[in-house]
Scaffold this motif. Structure first.
Motif, mmCIF file in Angstrom:
data_model
loop_
_atom_site.group_PDB
_atom_site.id
_atom_site.type_symbol
_atom_site.label_atom_id
_atom_site.label_comp_id
_atom_site.label_asym_id
_atom_site.label_seq_id
_atom_site.Cartn_x
_atom_site.Cartn_y
_atom_site.Cartn_z
ATOM 1 N N ASP A 156 -8.454 -0.603 0.130
ATOM 2 C CA ASP A 156 -8.475 -1.309 1.421
ATOM 3 C C ASP A 156 -8.415 -2.828 1.283
ATOM 4 O O ASP A 156 -8.308 -3.526 2.298
ATOM 5 C CB ASP A 156 -9.714 -0.898 2.227
ATOM 6 N N SER A 157 -8.501 -3.337 0.053
ATOM 7 C CA SER A 157 -8.457 -4.796 -0.128
ATOM 8 C C SER A 157 -7.103 -5.361 0.282
ATOM 9 O O SER A 157 -6.979 -6.542 0.594
ATOM 10 C CB SER A 157 -8.723 -5.161 -1.593
ATOM 11 N N GLY A 158 -6.084 -4.509 0.255
ATOM 12 C CA GLY A 158 -4.732 -5.007 0.547
ATOM 13 C C GLY A 158 -4.151 -5.790 -0.629
ATOM 14 O O GLY A 158 -3.033 -6.287 -0.551
ATOM 15 N N LEU A 159 -4.886 -5.871 -1.750
ATOM 16 C CA LEU A 159 -4.415 -6.667 -2.896
ATOM 17 C C LEU A 159 -3.710 -5.804 -3.937
ATOM 18 O O LEU A 159 -2.935 -6.313 -4.743
ATOM 19 C CB LEU A 159 -5.599 -7.396 -3.546
ATOM 20 N N ALA A 160 -3.999 -4.504 -3.942
ATOM 21 C CA ALA A 160 -3.379 -3.608 -4.936
ATOM 22 C C ALA A 160 -2.031 -3.132 -4.396
ATOM 23 O O ALA A 160 -1.827 -3.041 -3.185
ATOM 24 C CB ALA A 160 -4.287 -2.420 -5.189
ATOM 25 N N ARG A 161 -1.102 -2.822 -5.300
ATOM 26 C CA ARG A 161 0.209 -2.321 -4.874
ATOM 27 C C ARG A 161 0.463 -0.897 -5.332
ATOM 28 O O ARG A 161 1.445 -0.286 -4.951
ATOM 29 C CB ARG A 161 1.340 -3.226 -5.416
ATOM 30 N N SER A 175 -2.194 5.900 1.943
ATOM 31 C CA SER A 175 -1.200 5.849 3.027
ATOM 32 C C SER A 175 -1.521 4.705 3.986
ATOM 33 O O SER A 175 -0.628 4.161 4.618
ATOM 34 C CB SER A 175 -1.133 7.188 3.767
ATOM 35 N N ARG A 176 -2.795 4.329 4.060
ATOM 36 C CA ARG A 176 -3.173 3.252 5.000
ATOM 37 C C ARG A 176 -2.500 1.933 4.632
ATOM 38 O O ARG A 176 -2.294 1.079 5.469
ATOM 39 C CB ARG A 176 -4.698 3.051 4.980
ATOM 40 N N HIS A 177 -2.203 1.776 3.336
ATOM 41 C CA HIS A 177 -1.605 0.500 2.891
ATOM 42 C C HIS A 177 -0.249 0.731 2.220
ATOM 43 O O HIS A 177 0.288 -0.168 1.585
ATOM 44 C CB HIS A 177 -2.569 -0.213 1.931
#
Ligand code: ADP
Length: 487
Positions: free
Chosen positions: A226-231, A250-252
């Motif tokens: 959920d950090s949005g930093l990982a790909r 799936s959220r990101h």
């Protein structure tokens, strides 16, 4: 000289490694690591939580651009040096692995060779990441395709192969130029701590590989996602946990590689060479005490040879020495924890209640340690629970079949599709099976297919993506198209 395991453990890191430094958990929490052969506590490590997770992923994200700019050759040479250090230190790493996981020393040494080989393989792959350049079919555009690291990766590994499951994710991530946050299994974290120090010694820059050990896996991994930093997230473990992670990813829209559960069929045809069949079955069943997703879970045997095959297999299984994996001469170590033994006991009892005959083993001993004896069951009913459940223990379940179509149907009657094995002296028949069996991997006349130079992975609910081989590196890169008009 190999140091004692106490001396080795005394030099290991704390359990949390961020930006090149070992640290305690922000909360101060710790957890214990046990030796499954004795129940003895062998180490106490930092038990990471959300704050530690945040520090790790922020570091990985901050380091990504700089790390991606390091020339491929330099990244390759770090892997190559780490490979050499692992091989040099085989004996002490094997001792550490056996102490936390239970497998006999000989198998732990085998895992060091196998696990280290991923570093050698990916050191060779690092400089061979391919591109493409061409004119568009209408001749008006130059199309240039390059490959870039996918970005910061989340790595999650299980306890059964504490070294190799790590190196086959870390190797390609380093080769591709990705930074990482890594959560090893809390039952077997010590091997990973050792590995981190080897990589540092080999020259891995600070911030590239960040590690958080924890007893609260979800409490660390979900914040990473959920950090949005990982790909990307790469996971090896059970199918139920894999499904949770797929939903979270799936959220990101994270890229994922999933190595999940298996339920491998092992088919012994009427024309099988029985010596080959028995030695392949021993390997497919007993590697890692049966605690492998590739383990032969259902041994389907042609009715004309099942009696003789069962007799020879039981002879070999009964001759195995069960004990503490650190004692030379031990063939079969303990299972990883008491829960694992209880599960095997329930599966065997259920099979026997449904008509299976016990050819050897079948009863757990008393005494300390999580031991279960090598066991052969025959005439197992298709509705026994162990036919649809990963046994993850030293139990060979034999089921008779009458013709090839029936064997193929039974083999494919599972939601899993990791690996299948077929034993036959008839090449046409063996190839027919390899084409009809629903699996990502097929072994013909062999009990182990895993090899860093080949793509490991499954279909159906056994997973997504492949590790190792030529495609292993592709899981860690993104292609980029650069279009340039011809003027
Ligand atoms: P196994 O049965 O082999 O232990 P698991 O899927 O339970 O398989 O565990 C594999 C890895 O996944 C371990 O590192 C474990 O800590 C981790 N894990 C378990 N649950 C979660 C979760 N909810 N989120 C992220 N990782 C998890």
């Amino acid at each position: 000289m190999t140091r004692s395991v106490t001396d080795i453990i005394a030099t290991l890191g704390t359990g949390i490694h961020v930006d090149g430094t070992w640290r305690d958990a922000a909360s101060g929490a710790t957890f214990e690591v046990e030796n499954p052969a004795t129940g003895e506590v062998v180490a106490r490590l930092a038990d990471g939580g959300a704050d530690d997770a945040a520090a790790a992923i922020e570091t990985a994200a901050r380091t990504q651009e700089e790390w991606a700019a390091v020339p491929a050759r330099e990244r390759a040479e770090i892997l190559r040096r780490a490979y050499e250090l692992l091989v040099e230190r085989t004996d002490e790493l094997a001792l550490l692995m056996t102490t936390e996981m239970g497998k006999p020393l000989a198998e732990a040494r085998g895992e060091v060779a196998y696990g280290a080989e991923f570093f050698r393989w990916f050191s060779e792959e690092a400089c061979r990441i391919r591109g493409d350049a061409r004119r568009s079919p209408d001749g008006k555009t130059r199309l240039m395709v390059t490959h870039e690291p996918v970005g910061p990766c989340i790595l999650i590994t299980p306890w059964n192969f504490p070294l190799a499951m790590g190196t086959r994710k870390i190797g390609p991530a380093i080769a591709a130029g990705c930074t990482m946050v890594f959560k090893p299994a809390n039952l077997t974290p010590l091997t990973s701590l050792y590995l981190v120090d080897v990589l540092r010694e080999a020259g891995l820059p600070d911030g590239v590989l960040n590690v958080v050990c924890t007893t609260d896996a979800g409490g660390v991994v979900e914040p990473w996602i959920d950090s949005g930093l990982a790909r990307k997230l790469t996971f090896t473990g059970s199918t139920p946990v894999g499904k949770i992670l797929l939903e979270q990813c799936s959220r990101h829209v994270l890229r994922t590689s999933m190595e999940l559960g298996g339920n491998a069929p092992f088919v012994v045809c009427s024309d099988a060479d029985l010596d080959t069949a028995v030695s392949a079955a021993m390997a497919a069943k007993m590697r890692n005490m049966g605690e492998a997703c590739t383990a032969a879970n259902r041994i389907l045997v042609h009715r004309s040879v099942i009696e003789e095959f069962g007799r020879r297999l039981s002879e070999k299984m009964s001759a195995l020495t069960v004990g503490d994996g650190t004692a030379e001469g031990t063939d079969v170590g303990p299972l990883v924890e008491q829960k694992a033994v209880d599960k095997v006991v329930d599966l065997v009892d259920d099979a026997v209640d449904r008509g299976a005959r016990v050819l050897c083993g079948g009863r757990r001993g008393d005494g300390p340690g999580h031991f279960y004896p090598p066991t052969v069951l025959t005439d197992v009913s298709p509705d026994a629970s162990l036919m649809s459940t990963e046994i993850f223990g030293p139990v060979a379940a034999l089921v008779p079949f009458d013709d090839d179509d029936e064997a193929v149907r039974m083999a494919n009657d599972t939601e899993f599709g990791l690996v299948s094995f077929v034993i036959s002296e008839n090449l046409d028949r063996a190839l027919m099976y390899s084409e009809r069996l629903q699996a990502g991997m097929v072994g013909i006349n062999v009990g182990v297919v895993s090899n860093p130079a080949g793509p490991f992975g499954g279909i159906k609910q056994s997973g997504l993506g492949r590790e190792g081989g030529l495609t292993g590196i592709e899981e860690f890169v993104e292609s980029k198209l650069v279009a340039i008009p011809v003027r």
